[in-house]
Design a protein around this motif. Structure first.
Motif, mmCIF file in Angstrom:
data_model
loop_
_atom_site.group_PDB
_atom_site.id
_atom_site.type_symbol
_atom_site.label_atom_id
_atom_site.label_comp_id
_atom_site.label_asym_id
_atom_site.label_seq_id
_atom_site.Cartn_x
_atom_site.Cartn_y
_atom_site.Cartn_z
ATOM 1 N N THR A 1 -3.021 -10.859 -0.159
ATOM 2 C CA THR A 1 -2.136 -9.793 0.312
ATOM 3 C C THR A 1 -2.331 -8.536 -0.516
ATOM 4 O OG1 THR A 1 -0.494 -11.390 1.095
ATOM 5 C CG2 THR A 1 0.267 -9.144 0.710
ATOM 6 N N VAL A 2 -2.416 -8.697 -1.833
ATOM 7 C CA VAL A 2 -2.649 -7.554 -2.719
ATOM 8 C C VAL A 2 -3.996 -6.920 -2.422
ATOM 9 C CG1 VAL A 2 -3.095 -6.900 -5.115
ATOM 10 C CG2 VAL A 2 -1.108 -8.311 -4.554
ATOM 11 N N ARG A 3 -5.022 -7.754 -2.223
ATOM 12 C CA ARG A 3 -6.355 -7.215 -1.946
ATOM 13 C C ARG A 3 -6.383 -6.434 -0.638
ATOM 14 N NH1 ARG A 3 -9.673 -12.693 -3.765
ATOM 15 N NH2 ARG A 3 -9.363 -12.402 -6.020
ATOM 16 N N ASN A 4 -5.659 -6.907 0.363
ATOM 17 C CA ASN A 4 -5.588 -6.181 1.625
ATOM 18 C C ASN A 4 -4.916 -4.825 1.443
ATOM 19 O OD1 ASN A 4 -6.855 -8.203 3.085
ATOM 20 N ND2 ASN A 4 -4.941 -9.181 3.726
ATOM 21 N N ALA A 5 -3.892 -4.793 0.582
ATOM 22 C CA ALA A 5 -3.209 -3.526 0.306
ATOM 23 C C ALA A 5 -4.140 -2.550 -0.393
ATOM 24 C CB ALA A 5 -1.962 -3.783 -0.551
ATOM 25 N N ILE A 6 -4.863 -3.028 -1.393
ATOM 26 C CA ILE A 6 -5.792 -2.163 -2.118
ATOM 27 C C ILE A 6 -6.910 -1.687 -1.192
ATOM 28 C CG2 ILE A 6 -7.467 -2.061 -4.006
ATOM 29 C CD1 ILE A 6 -4.532 -2.040 -4.882
ATOM 30 N N SER A 7 -7.325 -2.543 -0.265
ATOM 31 C CA SER A 7 -8.367 -2.162 0.690
ATOM 32 C C SER A 7 -7.938 -0.961 1.528
ATOM 33 C CB SER A 7 -8.703 -3.351 1.587
ATOM 34 O OG SER A 7 -9.686 -3.000 2.542
ATOM 35 N N ILE A 8 -6.663 -0.920 1.909
ATOM 36 C CA ILE A 8 -6.144 0.227 2.665
ATOM 37 C C ILE A 8 -6.267 1.500 1.835
ATOM 38 C CG2 ILE A 8 -4.031 1.285 3.555
ATOM 39 C CD1 ILE A 8 -3.153 -1.420 4.518
ATOM 40 N N LEU A 9 -5.874 1.430 0.577
ATOM 41 C CA LEU A 9 -5.920 2.606 -0.290
ATOM 42 C C LEU A 9 -7.356 3.056 -0.535
ATOM 43 C CD1 LEU A 9 -3.185 1.505 -2.845
ATOM 44 C CD2 LEU A 9 -2.928 3.060 -0.912
ATOM 45 N N GLN A 10 -8.286 2.118 -0.606
ATOM 46 C CA GLN A 10 -9.689 2.477 -0.743
ATOM 47 C C GLN A 10 -10.183 3.193 0.508
ATOM 48 O OE1 GLN A 10 -11.080 -1.573 -1.807
ATOM 49 N NE2 GLN A 10 -11.986 -0.662 -3.632
ATOM 50 N N SER A 11 -9.783 2.722 1.684
ATOM 51 C CA SER A 11 -10.223 3.345 2.932
ATOM 52 C C SER A 11 -9.660 4.751 3.077
ATOM 53 C CB SER A 11 -9.807 2.489 4.134
ATOM 54 O OG SER A 11 -8.404 2.504 4.327
ATOM 55 N N GLU A 12 -8.520 5.014 2.425
ATOM 56 C CA GLU A 12 -7.919 6.345 2.457
ATOM 57 C C GLU A 12 -8.499 7.256 1.392
ATOM 58 O OE1 GLU A 12 -3.742 5.673 1.997
ATOM 59 O OE2 GLU A 12 -3.512 4.783 3.986
ATOM 60 N N ALA B 1 0.843 -1.204 0.000
ATOM 61 C CA ALA B 1 0.000 0.000 0.000
ATOM 62 C C ALA B 1 0.878 1.253 0.000
ATOM 63 C CB ALA B 1 -0.931 -0.005 1.203
ATOM 64 N N ASP B 2 1.962 1.235 0.762
ATOM 65 C CA ASP B 2 2.885 2.371 0.797
ATOM 66 C C ASP B 2 3.480 2.646 -0.583
ATOM 67 O OD1 ASP B 2 2.427 2.533 3.523
ATOM 68 O OD2 ASP B 2 4.298 1.520 4.078
#
Length: 262
Positions: free
Chosen positions: A59-70, A25-26
């Motif tokens: 793992t990729v989906r969890n990363a994208i989920s963070i970016l969606q929440s932001e 995500a970073d």
């Protein structure tokens, strides 16, 4: 479709104690912030990210989920994930920049704090010369190097705003503007003393979810959005003499600008 050419995304740090999905995500967030993925652009597919980072789809989906929440990206079923367009609301700056306040030795933040009846402070102050980013350079008329003034503002001891002012070196170098304390009235008073009488200000305003460093700097609770404001100051000759990049909590925006909290 976005390309994963060298330099677009970095690599994972196997020695870091930061979770892998947060590292991903970073990396994507940094690519968006630096314009490698433009607003409205499609991000690399899950398969491309899995292949690039050598991780699982989850793992990729969890990363994208963070970016969606932001609030940085949005997912369109059957099409992919896209960088969320964030068209700014542009407006003229208000009374807080009136010359009479500078004549009284008050900066804009002091005016806002006094109007709110709050105690004002500035900390985390850093002043240095640095290379201009393409966006700041374009706003300042192709300035290659700038004087950057970074600071954090507090009201009644609570962080409410971070700001970075960028000024052309040919104006600011060797002047009080380059000092940690530029004097009464702040940098705008000093600009006018240097012959750059201010004519008007323009502000571009966006609302979004905060990045991790913004959460830390502003001590934001989970789910609290921020206001991202970019202000450009122009002198009477039409020259852009300062760009101020500001991030504040949405609650502080209501307070500072006296908007109804409804």
């Amino acid at each position: 479709m976005a390309s994963l050419s060298p330099g677009v995304l970095g690599t994972l740090d196997p020695t870091s104690d930061r979770a892998v999905f947060r590292q991903i995500a970073d990396q994507v967030r940094e690519a968006i912030d630096k314009g490698r993925f433009k607003e409205g652009a499609k991000l690399p597919s899950e398969a491309e990210l899995v292949d690039h980072f050598g991780v699982s789809r989850m793992t990729v989906r969890n990363a994208i989920s963070i970016l969606q929440s932001e609030g940085l990206v949005l997912s369109e079923h059957g099409r992919g994930v896209f960088v969320r367009p964030r068209p700014p609301v542009k407006r003229l700056a208000s009374d807080r920049f009136a010359r009479r306040h500078r004549d009284q030795g008050k900066s804009a933040f002091v005016v806002e704090a006094e109007a709110a009846g709050s105690r004002h402070e500035v900390d985390s102050l850093e002043v240095r010369e640095e290379k201009s980013t393409p966006d700041i350079s374009a706003r300042l008329g192709s300035a290659r190097k700038v004087l950057a003034r970074r600071r954090r503002y507090l009201l009644d001891g609570k962080p409410v705003e971070t700001a970075v002012s960028y000024l052309p070196l040919d104006i600011a170098r060797g002047t009080p503007i380059a000092e940690p304390n530029p004097g009464p009235g702040g940098i705008y008073a000093r600009l006018e003393e240097l012959g750059h009488q201010l004519d008007h200000f323009e502000e571009e305003v966006r609302a979004r979810m905060p990045a991790p460093d913004e959460v830390k700097a502003l001590r934001l609770a989970s789910g609290v959005p921020v206001i991202h404001l970019v202000r450009t100051a122009y002198d009477t000759e039409g020259r852009a003499v300062e760009v101020c990049d500001t991030v504040m909590s949405a609650d502080a925006y209501v307070l500072a600008y006296q908007l109804p909290a409804t």
